[in-house]
Write a protein that holds these residues in place. Structure first.
Motif, PDB file in Angstrom:
ATOM      1  N   GLY A 238     -15.736   9.008   5.990  1.00  0.00           N
ATOM      2  CA  GLY A 238     -14.583   8.148   5.763  1.00  0.00           C
ATOM      3  C   GLY A 238     -14.536   7.502   4.395  1.00  0.00           C
ATOM      4  O   GLY A 238     -13.855   6.505   4.196  1.00  0.00           O
TER       5      GLY A 238
ATOM      6  N   GLU B 265      -4.911   5.753   3.699  1.00  0.00           N
ATOM      7  CA  GLU B 265      -4.880   4.588   2.804  1.00  0.00           C
ATOM      8  C   GLU B 265      -5.924   3.526   3.168  1.00  0.00           C
ATOM      9  O   GLU B 265      -6.186   2.630   2.379  1.00  0.00           O
ATOM     10  CB  GLU B 265      -3.482   3.949   2.776  1.00  0.00           C
ATOM     11  N   ASN B 266      -6.525   3.632   4.357  1.00  0.00           N
ATOM     12  CA  ASN B 266      -7.556   2.660   4.713  1.00  0.00           C
ATOM     13  C   ASN B 266      -8.965   3.235   4.620  1.00  0.00           C
ATOM     14  O   ASN B 266      -9.922   2.638   5.100  1.00  0.00           O
ATOM     15  CB  ASN B 266      -7.313   2.119   6.129  1.00  0.00           C
ATOM     16  N   LEU B 267      -9.102   4.403   4.005  1.00  0.00           N
ATOM     17  CA  LEU B 267     -10.436   4.972   3.803  1.00  0.00           C
ATOM     18  C   LEU B 267     -11.258   4.049   2.913  1.00  0.00           C
ATOM     19  O   LEU B 267     -10.707   3.273   2.124  1.00  0.00           O
ATOM     20  CB  LEU B 267     -10.328   6.350   3.134  1.00  0.00           C
ATOM     21  N   ASN B 268     -12.578   4.146   3.035  1.00  0.00           N
ATOM     22  CA  ASN B 268     -13.454   3.336   2.179  1.00  0.00           C
ATOM     23  C   ASN B 268     -13.325   3.829   0.739  1.00  0.00           C
ATOM     24  O   ASN B 268     -13.600   4.999   0.454  1.00  0.00           O
ATOM     25  CB  ASN B 268     -14.904   3.458   2.632  1.00  0.00           C
ATOM     26  N   GLY B 269     -12.923   2.939  -0.136  1.00  0.00           N
ATOM     27  CA  GLY B 269     -12.729   3.336  -1.528  1.00  0.00           C
ATOM     28  C   GLY B 269     -11.276   3.228  -1.952  1.00  0.00           C
ATOM     29  O   GLY B 269     -10.955   3.468  -3.109  1.00  0.00           O
ATOM     30  N   VAL B 270     -10.392   2.841  -1.029  1.00  0.00           N
ATOM     31  CA  VAL B 270      -9.001   2.560  -1.406  1.00  0.00           C
ATOM     32  C   VAL B 270      -8.847   1.041  -1.495  1.00  0.00           C
ATOM     33  O   VAL B 270      -9.167   0.324  -0.545  1.00  0.00           O
ATOM     34  CB  VAL B 270      -7.989   3.125  -0.383  1.00  0.00           C
ATOM     35  N   PHE B 271      -8.396   0.570  -2.642  1.00  0.00           N
ATOM     36  CA  PHE B 271      -8.264  -0.875  -2.865  1.00  0.00           C
ATOM     37  C   PHE B 271      -6.872  -1.185  -3.405  1.00  0.00           C
ATOM     38  O   PHE B 271      -6.271  -0.367  -4.086  1.00  0.00           O
ATOM     39  CB  PHE B 271      -9.272  -1.354  -3.919  1.00  0.00           C
ATOM     40  N   SER B 272      -6.416  -2.395  -3.161  1.00  0.00           N
ATOM     41  CA  SER B 272      -5.235  -2.855  -3.881  1.00  0.00           C
ATOM     42  C   SER B 272      -5.717  -3.284  -5.267  1.00  0.00           C
ATOM     43  O   SER B 272      -6.872  -3.708  -5.426  1.00  0.00           O
ATOM     44  CB  SER B 272      -4.585  -4.038  -3.171  1.00  0.00           C
TER      45      SER B 272
ATOM     46  N   PHE C 144       0.851  -1.188   0.000  1.00  0.00           N
ATOM     47  CA  PHE C 144       0.000   0.000   0.000  1.00  0.00           C
ATOM     48  C   PHE C 144       0.886   1.238   0.000  1.00  0.00           C
ATOM     49  O   PHE C 144       2.110   1.139  -0.058  1.00  0.00           O
ATOM     50  CB  PHE C 144      -0.996  -0.052   1.160  1.00  0.00           C
TER      51      PHE C 144
END
Lengths: 286, 464
Positions: free
Chosen positions: B351, B250-257, B244
């Motif tokens: 968030g 980086e852990n907000l809703n909408g951040v993906f690997s 990441f």
């Protein structure tokens, strides 16, 4: 294919299944989880392991209908098969590293919320069998959500039941019981809380208040469950961890529960739409 | 002179149409086109293309068979060195390997080697449909375990099976193929037509597969060797955990690997409304990274209806993705925000991602990789509004196998340490692919798998 040998309805929405999965039955340890999939277009659903029998080559899962995928699993009957089961996943509980002598002298407090009684069961069973003192609290909103009472009684020292509405056991939530047990002078070496994220958050707050160390088992979103996707990431002690490979059990004090709660809602809209489309109206929030 | 002919263009789906579907972008050559393109090859005495191929395919030889219309012979030539030509013809970075070394490329366009390889493989598959399935070679009864069914594992399994070994592949997911199945999208690598066919030809050789076995958890390497009678084990488990950004938000809703996004779409088929697995439908998507995985994620998001921007910290020249993928992404309407690096993900009050703060970059001196290293331009921060951020910055090794196998040596990054002959520090345990090299290409992994097969054969012959 993984055949369902036995199915039991525990409550209107919660089912128990004993499933053929010889490899998992051989290797499962308390604290670990598995993933099931039902049908070729099925989702990978992470579930806790309730029990395992290496001799029979079976694992027992307990599952609550919470959406389309869990409903599909629960619709299967004895003789049917799950398309896939993968596991055991995640790390075993910390106490699996302790010697039997160390365990014998320990006093554990388990806090199980609703279907969380299922993963508490193998942990309590293991510790109790090695002579630890094991107290278990099972709490739920009402009596229809209390499961495994009689089985649990056999693998613990003291069992306490509570419901929010008082329909079974004591009226109140698990934290009230936690505080009372500590105030009554019980000296616990460790508390383990497993249940809905919100319950684990408040159990952790209570544990802090009581100066009690606490382990929680995080039921985050997951896809592969092997560390490949990072959907399960959670902030623990300020660091990003993957619940599937670094957990699922973590020190409760270190977990950012508010972030974890928020991340669980990522697909709420899609889940609700799917539930409505499948006619599962009781799951759709008005 | 043969090289007076222009490189034969390959037919493709119209960019506007393909941006809305998951069908394969490139149609490939037909026989006439392939033979015409083959006529451009100068058949060099010292073929530089061959030296540049990680597995040393005899490129001029197969091309001259194509020129003669001997497509099956061409297939045999390729098969001597590659076990997955239909796949490599589609996903190899030809411009930095074979085609990048083609002498015709000095003044003009190199021979379209990748498209010819793909043609030969596709042609063979189409024509061998009616032939009876080749009989599995006679088994020597010696069991070898292959962990992971990605490119390295498949190549290793295939070669060992042909030598007569009894092979079981252990795959952690419910479906075989590794990155070919969960990672590379349908529009670049068709699953039914190509990947599943390659897998089937492996099963026809008598190779067995056990899916849903996560080695290290479900069973250990020691269990396989001591309890289940495997004389050797090949570890081809791939790279593992996604990296990441290590920036706020980086852990907000909408951040993906990218791994998650692609796995949902490819393995779990989330693009199909019949699939139970959801995928995040965003109006605007930013993808961070410049490799093939970034292009795949960006073009997947585009096909799911998003307006997509790729954020990359270097300039276009340094993009590590295959040139063809960058070209296709642009044609389809993916925007590129180059010389830019994210510094913070910005969330709304609940968030959820609403933007990404970036900083402009400039290129400084070349770093150890030879690429000019990007430096932030002080005070140049700006915000790109977006509903989702997909991170495609690579992977790090999953240490599970090393942690559950005593005396298996790893380097600082957790990669398995192997000898030049793919042997690990544990007798009978061999390894190849990303778990040894770190994230690399399909062809490199395949080459390692084949080398391991030879090494395993030697090891077993010396002992049993």
């Amino acid at each position: 294919m993984y055949k369902i040998l036995k199915k039991e309805q525990l409550t209107p929405l919660i089912f128990s299944m004993e499933v053929e999965a010889p490899r998992i039955a051989q290797s499962a340890k308390p604290g670990q989880f598995l993933i099931v999939r039902c049908g070729e277009m099925g989702e990978r659903v992470p579930l806790t392991i309730c029990d395992f029998d290496p001799k029979r080559g079976t694992v027992r899962i307990v599952i609550q209908i919470a959406g389309v995928s869990s409903n599909k699993v629960c619709s299967l009957n004895e003789g049917d098969s799950l398309t896939d089961i993968t596991g055991p996943l995640g790390k075993p509980s910390d106490f699996m590293e302790f010697t039997p002598d160390e365990i014998k002298s320990k006093h554990y407090l388990f806090v199980a919320g609703g279907v969380g009684a299922a993963p508490v069961y193998p942990q309590a069973k293991y510790l109790h069998s090695l002579g630890a003192t094991v107290d278990v609290i099972i709490g739920a909103r009402n009596k229809d959500l209390i499961i495994m009472e009689e089985e649990m009684r056999k693998v613990c020292t003291n069992l306490f039941i509570c419901t929010d509405d008082g329909s079974k056991g004591e009226k109140g939530n698990v934290t009230v019981l936690m505080e009372r047990l500590v105030n009554e002078g019980n000296k616990y070496d460790m508390c383990v809380a497993i249940g809905p994220m919100i319950m684990m958050k408040f159990a952790t707050l209570m544990a802090k208040k009581c100066n009690l160390p606490i382990i929680v088992s995080l039921n985050t979103l997951m896809v592969d469950g092997t560390g490949m996707c990072g959907a399960c990431r959670v902030r623990v002690g300020g660091k990003t961890m993957f619940a599937c490979v670094d957990g699922p059990e973590f020190n409760g004090y270190d977990v950012d529960f508010d972030e974890a709660l928020r991340r669980q809602t990522l697909y709420r809209k899609e889940e609700q739409q799917a539930a409505a489309a499948a006619g599962l109206d009781f799951l759709v929030r008005k | 002179m043969a090289n007076k002919i222009e490189r034969v263009p390959v037919r493709e789906q119209d960019p506007k149409v393909r941006a809305t579907n998951f069908e394969e972008v490139c149609y490939g050559y037909n026989k006439e086109e392939a033979m015409l393109e083959a006529s451009r090859c100068l058949n060099c005495k010292k073929p530089r293309c061959m030296d540049a191929c990680p597995v040393g395919i005899k490129i001029p030889d197969f091309i001259s068979e194509v020129l003669k219309g001997e497509f099956n012979k061409a297939y045999e030539v390729i098969s001597e060195d590659s076990s997955l030509p239909a796949i490599c013809g589609r996903v190899c970075p030809q411009e930095t390997q074979c085609e990048g070394s083609c002498i015709l490329g000095v003044k003009g366009q190199p021979v379209s080697i990748g498209k010819l390889e793909r043609f030969v493989a596709d042609c063979h598959r189409e024509n061998s449909k009616d032939e009876p399935t080749p009989k599995a070679p006679e088994s020597n009864g010696i069991k070898v375990a292959v962990i992971g069914s990605g490119p390295s594992g498949l190549a290793c399994a295939s070669d060992l099976a042909k030598m007569g070994y009894s092979i079981t592949i252990f795959e952690s997911l419910h479906k075989a193929g590794g990155v070919l199945t969960y990672g590379i999208p349908e529009f670049r690598l068709p699953k039914k037509r190509v990947v599943e066919k390659e897998l089937q030809s492996l099963f026809d050789l008598g190779v067995k597969i056990e899916t849903n076995v996560f080695v290290g958890r479900t069973v250990t390497i020691d269990d396989l060797m001591e309890k289940e009678g495997f004389k050797a084990v090949f570890v081809g488990t791939g790279a593992g955990l996604p990296l990441f950004l290590n920036i706020p938000g980086e852990n907000l809703n909408g951040v993906f690997s990218a791994n998650e996004y692609l796995t949902r779409n490819n393995l779990m088929q989330a693009f199909d409304e019949k699939a139970d697995t959801p995928i995040f439908h965003a109006k605007r998507v930013c993808v961070v990274g410049g490799g093939n995985v970034a292009m795949d994620a960006a073009r997947t998001a585009l096909r799911l209806g998003a307006d997509v921007t790729i954020i990359y910290r270097r300039s276009e020249k340094e993009l590590p993705a295959r040139a063809e993928e960058v070209h296709h992404a642009k044609e389809e309407g993916v925007k590129f925000q180059l010389l830019t690096n994210p510094t913070k993900v910005i969330g709304d009050e609940n968030g959820w991602v609403k933007g990404v703060e970036c900083i402009r970059m400039e290129l400084g001196e070349p770093d150890e990789s030879g690429r000019r290293s990007p430096q932030p331009v002080a005070g140049s921060e700006f915000i790109i509004e977006t509903d989702a951020l997909i991170v495609a910055l690579g992977t790090k090794i999953n240490r599970l196998i090393a942690d559950t196998t005593p005396n298996l040596d790893t380097d600082k990054k957790g990669r398995l340490v192997t000898s030049s002959e793919t042997a690990t520090s544990r007798a009978g345990v061999f390894a190849g692919g990303d778990v040894v090299t770190g994230a690399a290409t399909v062809i490199l992994a395949m080459g390692e798998g084949r080398r391991a097969a030879k090494a395993i054969d030697r090891y077993i012959k010396e002992r049993y």
